[in-house]
Design a protein around this motif. Sequence first.
Motif, PDB file in Angstrom:
ATOM      1  N   UNK A   9       0.827  -1.212   0.000  1.00 60.23           N
ATOM      2  CA  UNK A   9       0.000   0.000   0.000  1.00 60.23           C
ATOM      3  C   UNK A   9       0.857   1.256   0.000  1.00 60.23           C
ATOM      4  N   UNK A  10       1.834   1.320   0.889  1.00 62.45           N
ATOM      5  CA  UNK A  10       2.659   2.527   0.983  1.00 62.45           C
ATOM      6  C   UNK A  10       3.675   2.631  -0.144  1.00 62.45           C
ATOM      7  N   UNK A  11       3.946   1.533  -0.817  1.00 66.29           N
ATOM      8  CA  UNK A  11       4.855   1.561  -1.954  1.00 66.29           C
ATOM      9  C   UNK A  11       4.318   2.366  -3.124  1.00 66.29           C
ATOM     10  N   UNK A  12       3.026   2.583  -3.151  1.00 70.36           N
ATOM     11  CA  UNK A  12       2.398   3.377  -4.205  1.00 70.36           C
ATOM     12  C   UNK A  12       2.352   4.857  -3.849  1.00 70.36           C
ATOM     13  N   UNK A  13       2.845   5.215  -2.665  1.00 72.10           N
ATOM     14  CA  UNK A  13       2.787   6.598  -2.202  1.00 72.10           C
ATOM     15  C   UNK A  13       4.200   7.089  -1.903  1.00 72.10           C
ATOM     16  N   UNK A  14       4.825   7.721  -2.886  1.00 71.65           N
ATOM     17  CA  UNK A  14       6.174   8.266  -2.671  1.00 71.65           C
ATOM     18  C   UNK A  14       6.086   9.541  -1.850  1.00 71.65           C
ATOM     19  N   UNK A  15       5.256  10.445  -2.273  1.00 72.36           N
ATOM     20  CA  UNK A  15       4.963  11.669  -1.526  1.00 72.36           C
ATOM     21  C   UNK A  15       3.757  12.310  -2.196  1.00 72.36           C
ATOM     22  N   UNK A  42       7.044  -3.258  10.683  1.00 68.56           N
ATOM     23  CA  UNK A  42       6.621  -4.288  11.614  1.00 68.56           C
ATOM     24  C   UNK A  42       6.922  -3.848  13.034  1.00 68.56           C
ATOM     25  N   UNK A  43       5.954  -3.377  13.776  1.00 70.31           N
ATOM     26  CA  UNK A  43       4.536  -3.335  13.409  1.00 70.31           C
ATOM     27  C   UNK A  43       4.271  -2.217  12.408  1.00 70.31           C
ATOM     28  N   UNK A  44       3.188  -2.330  11.627  1.00 69.13           N
ATOM     29  CA  UNK A  44       2.872  -1.280  10.656  1.00 69.13           C
ATOM     30  C   UNK A  44       2.443   0.009  11.363  1.00 69.13           C
ATOM     31  N   UNK A  45       3.270   1.040  11.234  1.00 68.51           N
ATOM     32  CA  UNK A  45       2.999   2.329  11.872  1.00 68.51           C
ATOM     33  C   UNK A  45       3.181   3.458  10.877  1.00 68.51           C
ATOM     34  N   UNK A  46       2.304   4.448  10.944  1.00 65.33           N
ATOM     35  CA  UNK A  46       2.442   5.667  10.160  1.00 65.33           C
ATOM     36  C   UNK A  46       2.390   6.853  11.116  1.00 65.33           C
ATOM     37  N   UNK A  47       2.783   7.991  10.618  1.00 65.30           N
ATOM     38  CA  UNK A  47       2.729   9.216  11.400  1.00 65.30           C
ATOM     39  C   UNK A  47       2.333  10.363  10.488  1.00 65.30           C
ATOM     40  N   UNK A  48       1.808  11.416  11.087  1.00 66.85           N
ATOM     41  CA  UNK A  48       1.515  12.641  10.361  1.00 66.85           C
ATOM     42  C   UNK A  48       1.620  13.798  11.342  1.00 66.85           C
ATOM     43  N   UNK A  49       1.784  14.975  10.811  1.00 68.60           N
ATOM     44  CA  UNK A  49       1.882  16.169  11.644  1.00 68.60           C
ATOM     45  C   UNK A  49       0.669  17.042  11.405  1.00 68.60           C
ATOM     46  N   UNK A  50       0.211  17.679  12.472  1.00 66.63           N
ATOM     47  CA  UNK A  50      -0.915  18.599  12.393  1.00 66.63           C
ATOM     48  C   UNK A  50      -0.641  19.750  13.363  1.00 66.63           C
ATOM     49  N   UNK A  51      -0.975  20.937  12.955  1.00 63.53           N
ATOM     50  CA  UNK A  51      -0.754  22.121  13.780  1.00 63.53           C
ATOM     51  C   UNK A  51      -1.623  22.039  15.037  1.00 63.53           C
ATOM     52  N   UNK A  63      -9.720  10.997  19.115  1.00 66.10           N
ATOM     53  CA  UNK A  63     -10.181   9.803  18.401  1.00 66.10           C
ATOM     54  C   UNK A  63      -9.165   8.670  18.573  1.00 66.10           C
ATOM     55  N   UNK A  64      -9.646   7.476  18.667  1.00 64.91           N
ATOM     56  CA  UNK A  64      -8.744   6.342  18.828  1.00 64.91           C
ATOM     57  C   UNK A  64      -8.206   5.830  17.506  1.00 64.91           C
ATOM     58  N   UNK A  65      -8.896   6.155  16.404  1.00 65.94           N
ATOM     59  CA  UNK A  65      -8.498   5.676  15.085  1.00 65.94           C
ATOM     60  C   UNK A  65      -8.662   6.787  14.067  1.00 65.94           C
ATOM     61  N   UNK A  66      -7.983   6.634  12.945  1.00 62.65           N
ATOM     62  CA  UNK A  66      -8.123   7.583  11.850  1.00 62.65           C
ATOM     63  C   UNK A  66      -7.909   6.851  10.539  1.00 62.65           C
ATOM     64  N   UNK A  67      -8.345   7.473   9.457  1.00 60.59           N
ATOM     65  CA  UNK A  67      -8.134   6.931   8.116  1.00 60.59           C
ATOM     66  C   UNK A  67      -7.248   7.892   7.344  1.00 60.59           C
ATOM     67  N   UNK A  68      -6.409   7.347   6.476  1.00 57.39           N
ATOM     68  CA  UNK A  68      -5.566   8.151   5.601  1.00 57.39           C
ATOM     69  C   UNK A  68      -6.094   7.971   4.183  1.00 57.39           C
ATOM     70  N   UNK A  69      -6.511   9.075   3.569  1.00 54.30           N
ATOM     71  CA  UNK A  69      -7.038   9.076   2.207  1.00 54.30           C
ATOM     72  C   UNK A  69      -5.960   9.653   1.299  1.00 54.30           C
ATOM     73  N   UNK A  70      -5.365   8.825   0.449  1.00 54.54           N
ATOM     74  CA  UNK A  70      -4.316   9.275  -0.456  1.00 54.54           C
ATOM     75  C   UNK A  70      -4.970   9.824  -1.716  1.00 54.54           C
ATOM     76  N   UNK A  71      -4.654  11.075  -2.042  1.00 52.56           N
ATOM     77  CA  UNK A  71      -5.289  11.748  -3.174  1.00 52.56           C
ATOM     78  C   UNK A  71      -4.450  11.632  -4.440  1.00 52.56           C
ATOM     79  N   UNK A  72      -5.143  11.626  -5.559  1.00 56.26           N
ATOM     80  CA  UNK A  72      -4.463  11.643  -6.856  1.00 56.26           C
ATOM     81  C   UNK A  72      -4.254  13.092  -7.282  1.00 56.26           C
ATOM     82  N   UNK A  73      -3.494  13.289  -8.333  1.00 53.53           N
ATOM     83  CA  UNK A  73      -3.249  14.640  -8.827  1.00 53.53           C
ATOM     84  C   UNK A  73      -4.528  15.291  -9.347  1.00 53.53           C
ATOM     85  N   UNK A  74      -5.534  14.489  -9.701  1.00 55.73           N
ATOM     86  CA  UNK A  74      -6.809  15.034 -10.180  1.00 55.73           C
ATOM     87  C   UNK A  74      -7.725  15.469  -9.042  1.00 55.73           C
TER      88      UNK A  74
END
Length: 106
Positions: A9-15, A42-51, A63-74
């Motif tokens: 999944x993350x291999x398709x998201x360079x930046x 392993x374990x699968x972990x992601x991070x993000x920053x928010x102001x 919230x205990x959970x969140x979803x990451x929606x990867x957007x296309x250029x369109x």
Amino acid sequence: MDPASFREALGHFASGITIITTQADDEPIGFTCQSFYSVSMNPPLVSFSVKASSFSYPKIRQAERFAVNILSSEQSHVSNQFAMRGGGQMARHRLAALSSRQPCHQ
């Protein structure tokens, strides 16, 4: 999620741009995020920053959970709408519920 699926999944998201979404107090919350990245396979972990002073931060934090929606250029219009201050962005978008009951952009 197993490590191989996570890597795939993350291999398709360079930046790029993501939308972080969650449900807090029965209200869907989301914001545009440019600082999403993989921390561990392993374990699968992601991070993000928010102001910390943003409208979304306290709600995302509680919230205990969140979803990451990867957007296309369109989908720059989606990114622009979720970047607006003050919330309410979720009302303008079709949402689906993940098995974890987190809202995600369709």
